[in-house]
Design a protein around this motif. Sequence first.
Motif, PDB file in Angstrom:
ATOM      1  N   UNK A   1       8.050  14.253   1.554  1.00 15.60           N
ATOM      2  CA  UNK A   1       6.619  14.499   1.447  1.00 15.60           C
ATOM      3  C   UNK A   1       5.947  13.168   1.162  1.00 15.60           C
ATOM      4  N   UNK A   2       4.889  12.875   1.923  1.00 18.61           N
ATOM      5  CA  UNK A   2       4.084  11.687   1.678  1.00 18.61           C
ATOM      6  C   UNK A   2       2.741  12.160   1.127  1.00 18.61           C
ATOM      7  N   UNK A   3       2.389  11.677  -0.052  1.00 12.58           N
ATOM      8  CA  UNK A   3       1.128  12.011  -0.693  1.00 12.58           C
ATOM      9  C   UNK A   3       0.248  10.767  -0.622  1.00 12.58           C
ATOM     10  N   UNK A   4      -0.689  10.746   0.296  1.00 10.77           N
ATOM     11  CA  UNK A   4      -1.571   9.606   0.471  1.00 10.77           C
ATOM     12  C   UNK A   4      -2.882   9.884  -0.242  1.00 10.77           C
ATOM     13  N   UNK A   5      -3.309   8.987  -1.125  1.00 11.51           N
ATOM     14  CA  UNK A   5      -4.455   9.233  -1.988  1.00 11.51           C
ATOM     15  C   UNK A   5      -5.801   8.846  -1.396  1.00 11.51           C
ATOM     16  N   UNK A   6      -5.812   8.077  -0.315  1.00 13.11           N
ATOM     17  CA  UNK A   6      -7.076   7.637   0.262  1.00 13.11           C
ATOM     18  C   UNK A   6      -7.637   6.441  -0.487  1.00 13.11           C
ATOM     19  N   UNK A   7      -8.819   5.932  -0.087  1.00 11.43           N
ATOM     20  CA  UNK A   7      -9.379   4.739  -0.711  1.00 11.43           C
ATOM     21  C   UNK A   7      -9.887   5.002  -2.127  1.00 11.43           C
ATOM     22  N   UNK A   8      -9.616   4.055  -3.020  1.00  8.19           N
ATOM     23  CA  UNK A   8     -10.050   4.166  -4.406  1.00  8.19           C
ATOM     24  C   UNK A   8     -10.194   2.772  -4.996  1.00  8.19           C
TER      25      UNK A   8
ATOM     26  N   UNK B   1       2.494   8.039  -2.472  1.00 12.40           N
ATOM     27  CA  UNK B   1       3.747   8.414  -3.117  1.00 12.40           C
ATOM     28  C   UNK B   1       4.656   9.027  -2.061  1.00 12.40           C
ATOM     29  N   UNK B   2       5.949   8.726  -2.138  1.00 18.49           N
ATOM     30  CA  UNK B   2       6.939   9.314  -1.235  1.00 18.49           C
ATOM     31  C   UNK B   2       7.930  10.101  -2.080  1.00 18.49           C
TER      32      UNK B   2
END
Length: 141
Positions: free
Chosen positions: A77-84, A128-129
């Motif tokens: 699972x890849x959890x990509x948070x987007x721009x911050x 996060x991976x």
Amino acid sequence: MRKVILIVVIALLYSCSSTKNAANKPLYEVLMVNNDGGANIKFYEVLTEPKEIKMLLGDETLSKKIKSNDITDCNFVILNSGPTLENNNKVTIEKVTETSTQIEVYIKDNQKNIDAVQTDDDTLYPYTVVKINSKKPIVIK
């Protein structure tokens, strides 16, 4: 002399016994939490196909943590948070549970995102991976 040979043979057979317990794998493992390097949109992606999983091996850090049998035995699972603008990745896994038909991944997202049009040099793209030690379908909640 026969007693010594008999004792050595018995000791050898005893030490080679197959009664060792195999270590149980945890249901999931967080392989990488990185504060920059992700994509410019927020998304959660489940990688199930071997071709998809092989792309993770292109990363130097992940290639050391993924074994060849993980490609056929595990999902990722890849959890990509987007721009911050925050320095820490605040997308975390609360828990992972296994039912008879699926794996449920509970995500907690406290990331304060900004619009993609507001990005500048200070913008970070955390991700996060996670490795799921199962091939059951994954549901993200």
